[in-house]
Design a protein around this motif. Sequence first.
Motif, PDB file in Angstrom:
ATOM      1  N   VAL A 113      10.684  66.968  -1.505  1.00  0.00           N
ATOM      2  CA  VAL A 113       9.756  65.865  -1.233  1.00  0.00           C
ATOM      3  C   VAL A 113      10.206  65.091   0.003  1.00  0.00           C
ATOM      4  O   VAL A 113       9.386  64.614   0.789  1.00  0.00           O
ATOM      5  N   GLU A 114      11.523  64.976   0.186  1.00  0.00           N
ATOM      6  CA  GLU A 114      12.032  64.211   1.320  1.00  0.00           C
ATOM      7  C   GLU A 114      11.594  64.824   2.642  1.00  0.00           C
ATOM      8  O   GLU A 114      11.334  64.116   3.613  1.00  0.00           O
ATOM      9  N   PHE A 115      11.519  66.168   2.688  1.00  0.00           N
ATOM     10  CA  PHE A 115      11.060  66.809   3.911  1.00  0.00           C
ATOM     11  C   PHE A 115       9.575  66.522   4.136  1.00  0.00           C
ATOM     12  O   PHE A 115       9.141  66.276   5.256  1.00  0.00           O
ATOM     13  N   ALA A 116       8.816  66.549   3.066  1.00  0.00           N
ATOM     14  CA  ALA A 116       7.384  66.268   3.180  1.00  0.00           C
ATOM     15  C   ALA A 116       7.124  64.836   3.615  1.00  0.00           C
ATOM     16  O   ALA A 116       6.129  64.540   4.267  1.00  0.00           O
ATOM     17  N   LEU A 117       8.048  63.936   3.243  1.00  0.00           N
ATOM     18  CA  LEU A 117       7.848  62.514   3.540  1.00  0.00           C
ATOM     19  C   LEU A 117       8.188  62.146   4.979  1.00  0.00           C
ATOM     20  O   LEU A 117       7.990  61.015   5.381  1.00  0.00           O
ATOM     21  N   GLN A 118       8.712  63.099   5.751  1.00  0.00           N
ATOM     22  CA  GLN A 118       9.047  62.778   7.134  1.00  0.00           C
ATOM     23  C   GLN A 118       7.794  62.458   7.951  1.00  0.00           C
ATOM     24  O   GLN A 118       7.859  61.766   8.952  1.00  0.00           O
ATOM     25  N   SER A 119       6.635  62.967   7.533  1.00  0.00           N
ATOM     26  CA  SER A 119       5.367  62.667   8.205  1.00  0.00           C
ATOM     27  C   SER A 119       4.416  62.066   7.184  1.00  0.00           C
ATOM     28  O   SER A 119       3.487  62.734   6.709  1.00  0.00           O
ATOM     29  N   PRO A 120       4.622  60.814   6.779  1.00  0.00           N
ATOM     30  CA  PRO A 120       3.852  60.238   5.686  1.00  0.00           C
ATOM     31  C   PRO A 120       2.424  59.908   6.088  1.00  0.00           C
ATOM     32  O   PRO A 120       2.130  59.652   7.250  1.00  0.00           O
ATOM     33  N   HIS A 121       1.532  59.919   5.111  1.00  0.00           N
ATOM     34  CA  HIS A 121       0.158  59.493   5.284  1.00  0.00           C
ATOM     35  C   HIS A 121      -0.066  58.279   4.404  1.00  0.00           C
ATOM     36  O   HIS A 121       0.504  58.155   3.326  1.00  0.00           O
ATOM     37  N   ASN A 122      -0.906  57.377   4.854  1.00  0.00           N
ATOM     38  CA  ASN A 122      -1.137  56.147   4.122  1.00  0.00           C
ATOM     39  C   ASN A 122      -1.993  56.375   2.888  1.00  0.00           C
ATOM     40  O   ASN A 122      -2.850  57.257   2.850  1.00  0.00           O
ATOM     41  N   SER A 123      -1.746  55.546   1.873  1.00  0.00           N
ATOM     42  CA  SER A 123      -2.504  55.606   0.626  1.00  0.00           C
ATOM     43  C   SER A 123      -3.354  54.342   0.505  1.00  0.00           C
ATOM     44  O   SER A 123      -3.418  53.528   1.423  1.00  0.00           O
ATOM     45  N   ASP A 124      -3.997  54.170  -0.643  1.00  0.00           N
ATOM     46  CA  ASP A 124      -4.795  52.972  -0.906  1.00  0.00           C
ATOM     47  C   ASP A 124      -3.941  51.816  -1.411  1.00  0.00           C
ATOM     48  O   ASP A 124      -4.458  50.724  -1.641  1.00  0.00           O
ATOM     49  N   TYR A 125      -2.645  52.074  -1.606  1.00  0.00           N
ATOM     50  CA  TYR A 125      -1.782  51.053  -2.187  1.00  0.00           C
ATOM     51  C   TYR A 125      -1.088  50.245  -1.094  1.00  0.00           C
ATOM     52  O   TYR A 125      -0.774  50.755  -0.005  1.00  0.00           O
ATOM     53  N   VAL A 126      -0.837  48.966  -1.405  1.00  0.00           N
ATOM     54  CA  VAL A 126      -0.059  48.103  -0.530  1.00  0.00           C
ATOM     55  C   VAL A 126       1.038  47.456  -1.363  1.00  0.00           C
ATOM     56  O   VAL A 126       1.010  47.514  -2.598  1.00  0.00           O
ATOM     57  N   GLU A 127       1.991  46.851  -0.674  1.00  0.00           N
ATOM     58  CA  GLU A 127       3.079  46.159  -1.362  1.00  0.00           C
ATOM     59  C   GLU A 127       2.998  44.671  -1.073  1.00  0.00           C
ATOM     60  O   GLU A 127       3.047  44.257   0.085  1.00  0.00           O
ATOM     61  N   SER A 128       2.837  43.878  -2.119  1.00  0.00           N
ATOM     62  CA  SER A 128       2.791  42.423  -1.989  1.00  0.00           C
ATOM     63  C   SER A 128       3.990  41.810  -2.696  1.00  0.00           C
ATOM     64  O   SER A 128       4.540  42.404  -3.637  1.00  0.00           O
ATOM     65  N   ILE A 129       4.387  40.626  -2.241  1.00  0.00           N
ATOM     66  CA  ILE A 129       5.549  39.930  -2.817  1.00  0.00           C
ATOM     67  C   ILE A 129       5.090  38.579  -3.350  1.00  0.00           C
ATOM     68  O   ILE A 129       4.439  37.810  -2.637  1.00  0.00           O
ATOM     69  N   LEU A 130       5.445  38.300  -4.593  1.00  0.00           N
ATOM     70  CA  LEU A 130       5.115  37.034  -5.241  1.00  0.00           C
ATOM     71  C   LEU A 130       6.394  36.261  -5.528  1.00  0.00           C
ATOM     72  O   LEU A 130       7.392  36.863  -5.974  1.00  0.00           O
ATOM     73  N   PHE A 131       6.367  34.955  -5.270  1.00  0.00           N
ATOM     74  CA  PHE A 131       7.493  34.086  -5.609  1.00  0.00           C
ATOM     75  C   PHE A 131       7.128  33.308  -6.865  1.00  0.00           C
ATOM     76  O   PHE A 131       6.069  32.675  -6.938  1.00  0.00           O
ATOM     77  N   LEU A 132       8.017  33.366  -7.889  1.00  0.00           N
ATOM     78  CA  LEU A 132       7.767  32.696  -9.164  1.00  0.00           C
ATOM     79  C   LEU A 132       8.844  31.656  -9.416  1.00  0.00           C
ATOM     80  O   LEU A 132      10.051  31.986  -9.420  1.00  0.00           O
ATOM     81  N   VAL A 133       8.446  30.438  -9.636  1.00  0.00           N
ATOM     82  CA  VAL A 133       9.387  29.368  -9.967  1.00  0.00           C
ATOM     83  C   VAL A 133       9.969  29.635 -11.360  1.00  0.00           C
ATOM     84  O   VAL A 133       9.236  29.842 -12.321  1.00  0.00           O
ATOM     85  N   GLY A 134      11.294  29.654 -11.464  1.00  0.00           N
ATOM     86  CA  GLY A 134      11.949  29.811 -12.764  1.00  0.00           C
ATOM     87  C   GLY A 134      11.905  31.214 -13.323  1.00  0.00           C
ATOM     88  O   GLY A 134      11.990  31.395 -14.547  1.00  0.00           O
ATOM     89  N   LEU A 135      11.797  32.240 -12.471  1.00  0.00           N
ATOM     90  CA  LEU A 135      11.779  33.626 -12.958  1.00  0.00           C
ATOM     91  C   LEU A 135      13.088  33.943 -13.676  1.00  0.00           C
ATOM     92  O   LEU A 135      14.177  33.693 -13.161  1.00  0.00           O
ATOM     93  N   SER A 136      12.983  34.500 -14.889  1.00  0.00           N
ATOM     94  CA  SER A 136      14.148  34.836 -15.712  1.00  0.00           C
ATOM     95  C   SER A 136      13.930  36.191 -16.367  1.00  0.00           C
ATOM     96  O   SER A 136      12.848  36.781 -16.269  1.00  0.00           O
ATOM     97  N   SER A 137      14.975  36.679 -17.052  1.00  0.00           N
ATOM     98  CA  SER A 137      14.878  37.962 -17.749  1.00  0.00           C
ATOM     99  C   SER A 137      13.819  37.912 -18.846  1.00  0.00           C
ATOM    100  O   SER A 137      13.064  38.869 -19.049  1.00  0.00           O
ATOM    101  N   ALA A 138      13.762  36.790 -19.572  1.00  0.00           N
ATOM    102  CA  ALA A 138      12.761  36.651 -20.639  1.00  0.00           C
ATOM    103  C   ALA A 138      11.357  36.655 -20.053  1.00  0.00           C
ATOM    104  O   ALA A 138      10.436  37.282 -20.599  1.00  0.00           O
ATOM    105  N   MET A 139      11.181  35.969 -18.919  1.00  0.00           N
ATOM    106  CA  MET A 139       9.870  35.938 -18.271  1.00  0.00           C
ATOM    107  C   MET A 139       9.511  37.324 -17.744  1.00  0.00           C
ATOM    108  O   MET A 139       8.342  37.726 -17.767  1.00  0.00           O
ATOM    109  N   GLN A 140      10.504  38.082 -17.276  1.00  0.00           N
ATOM    110  CA  GLN A 140      10.246  39.426 -16.785  1.00  0.00           C
ATOM    111  C   GLN A 140       9.643  40.307 -17.879  1.00  0.00           C
ATOM    112  O   GLN A 140       8.663  41.012 -17.644  1.00  0.00           O
ATOM    113  N   SER A 141      10.225  40.248 -19.080  1.00  0.00           N
ATOM    114  CA  SER A 141       9.698  41.047 -20.196  1.00  0.00           C
ATOM    115  C   SER A 141       8.263  40.640 -20.525  1.00  0.00           C
ATOM    116  O   SER A 141       7.407  41.501 -20.787  1.00  0.00           O
TER     117      SER A 141
END
Length: 930
Positions: free
Chosen positions: A64-92
Amino acid sequence: TSEVPAIHKIIDALPGHVKTSINITNKIVYVDHDVHQTTASVIAEALSGRGSPFTAVIQRDAGVEFALQSPHNSDYVESILFLVGLSSAMQSQIEDLLERRFGKTGAEIRVCTFHILSKTIKIEHNPNLVPAEVIAELLMENVDGLKEGDVVVTTDGASEGRSLPLVGNDGEKIVIEGNTLHVNVILSGICWVVSMLSVLDENWKHLKYVGILSLLFGLPPVAIKAFQTLKRFQFDANCMMVIAAIGAAALGEFDEAASVAFLFSISEWLESRATLRARRALGSIVNLRPDRANLIDPSSIQSTTPSQDTTPITTNRNKNNSGSDNDTKSIKTEGLYNGTSIIVVPASSVMVNSLVSVRTGDKVPTDGVIVEGFSTVDESSLTGEARPISKHTGDTICGGSVNVGPTQLIIRTTSTVDDSAVSRLIRLVEESQANRSPTEKLVDSFAKRYTPLVLGMAVLMCSVPWYFGTDVGRQWVYNGLIIIVLACPCALTISTPVTYAAGLAAAAQRGVIIKGGARLEALGRVRKMVFDKTGTLTEGRFALAHLQSVAEEQYSSNFVTMLLALMEASSNHPLSATLVNAAKLANIAVPSDAQVEDHTVLEGEGITAIVSNISDSSNIWKNNQVNRVYVGNRRLFTRLGMYSNLPVNVKVDVEQWSHQGGTVGFIGIENVGIIGAFSVVDSVRPESKKVLQILANECGMEITMLTGDCDGAASVAGNQLGLHRDFIKSQLLPEDKMHIVASMMEAGVGTSTASLCNPRGKRGLVLMCGDGVNDAPAMAAADVSVAMGNGAALAMEMSDVTLMDSNLNKLLFSIKMGSKVILTIKENIIFSLLAKLVVVGLTFAGKTTLLSAIVTDVGVMLIVTLNGMRLLPRKRKEFADADELNKECLDAAHVPKKGSKRKRPRKIPKSVRYEELPLDGTSTAIPEIV
């Protein structure tokens, strides 16, 4: 372990196969192969083919690593969210919420990654189906503890156009889950419980026939494995249990037959659950490999030339994998890379000298140098260092670390992902799990001999007594079946690798990588320890204390400094960077047309090169003349015959510098002599003295320090560390260090094979701890070699143990862990054999049953497995700072003196740091930088 030969036989026959390593505890097979000849799918099909007892699932596909040398874009994007007070319990709670709302199909949300330290969540999602703002609102409305404004979208992948590659690296992740309990085993258990009611009341005697159903549900999977084993002309625990179950059924003891079928069927699941924490701990390390990188498009970088007053240039010299040096220059400007185009690519496709963006919560894709930004970085997954590290422009940064600060970092890569620190760490962990110790092999060898012996005895018990009558024959057949069950060596063969896996995982979680169980066990048998001085017991960060020109009227101090910087610019020794920086601090420029040729390292002495195209007041370089220049220690210039011609006043100064603890060096020109002398100083690591005190006084270690430095510098450092003069060896060449280590090993008796079951080989082992290439010969000669993580790559590759953050407190922990592993394996072996011997004795006395035998077998296996798992910490602690982590390692490594009545280490108040504890002995003041 009985299935290992079958795996090798299947894979070795495939074309393009190079090497196979098997991790028994994690049930993972590592295969080195040519992807153009044999793909991972072909290997999986071969292992899972018709008639095979295995079910193979691809966890990482190199193709797969060889195939990934020439990647093509997908419909997915990566977003980042900031959460006040994020904890292990909140993660679950968030994970459950997203799974309920969007399911497991991955159509809307593909991956969700939490980083509690930076309070961020990275979400790979399809913005056409669920935008980032919708996810933020969903969390604020449904997660306890969150209110309006507590969730902020810091990066919207859709608005920034950061589309993810069409083919991700998700398949490369190692997902560690416990084995599911199959329906047939559950039904077998229900029927077994019902059949056991027959022993409670005579009126329920007929319920024993329900045991037949338990047999039908539980025995077939075991029988299939037994058949596959017999086809390989082998005999294992599956075969024994099938014989015992069928034999009990033939005698009419259906409830007992059901006991064998069900308890053995469920034992594999119980073993998997017992070892789950160890497998998850090791799997989390393997999963550190970065997935993607935010690559900056070079064509979009602003072509802005910074103004003259805002262009301090810092040069970082980084060693690439081929051994050549790369100069990476970073310009301190604000927002030079603002507005650039970002391309999201697989991390494996990032080349050397690329520019990548690392936002808050992002994982650094590979090693590099920061060219813009100031932030804090979490390196705990690599080094065990709990406190985030501040990183500035010009600082080096390791792949796999996470940006937890508020600022984006722009990094220029200095290695590919495969050559990065995190990849080296993963390779070391994988290698450590695949390596089997001599004790482990000895246990397997014992089991192979012990099992046929007991089986032979069982066969005699099941056959000969029939000669004395039917009743006698039935009774002895029953006893023979009990012996067959007891002949199962599972407790021995399973608990030993599990104990090693737990010890290795516990060490890895603290940033200590140990290459296999043999090395871990050897750490527990070390009695002599040899330390290199520079970079090991000391910080390895030098400061120029003195620089003196021998003939100021001919060679000014500025000229000597310039020539030193010119000579040392191509060297990777810690001293070299100090001399180069000294020239920069003094604003002394190196001529741009100066030429350095034939630059050569003189082992244990210094460097030499031919220099041309520079000017000086003595005119020795006039008319484009070339001259050979030497930079090195007193040994070099004594050999060259230059030291004897040094003026007396300079010799006096040099001796004084040496007695103050400085490392003294000289620079000279062929046919001219020494033209300058200098002294640099290094400071002892804060934890070094405390560590050596515990090793010597409480662990009974013999400590020796080796150094190539002069006697004065070595004595000062030794006094600061509390070492006796007899155990300080100075002015040593690399081969001298090797000979000293070899002589210490020869002083012992027996072999150096690290096997606790080999009493003839029992002697105190010798450990060598160093950080540089010069230490490699001595490390190779020692029984156990330990490398500092910030040292040379060669030392790390050759070493048995690597301290990723170069903290000597971790070495204490490793020594203690080695002793615990030896003790635990001894406990498991003794307990397993004693338990079986007790049941055998009861069998011949007619006081036991087949049920008690199978319960004993499964129970002993679980007990010894859980005993081995005690080495793994119950929960990964989140330490407040590095001092708390050091204290935890010291407490874990604390070993009372022999005969001491104190059972636990002295409690030290949390408010007191180890560096602040009063230490015996005197310390020598280090002079300030001149």
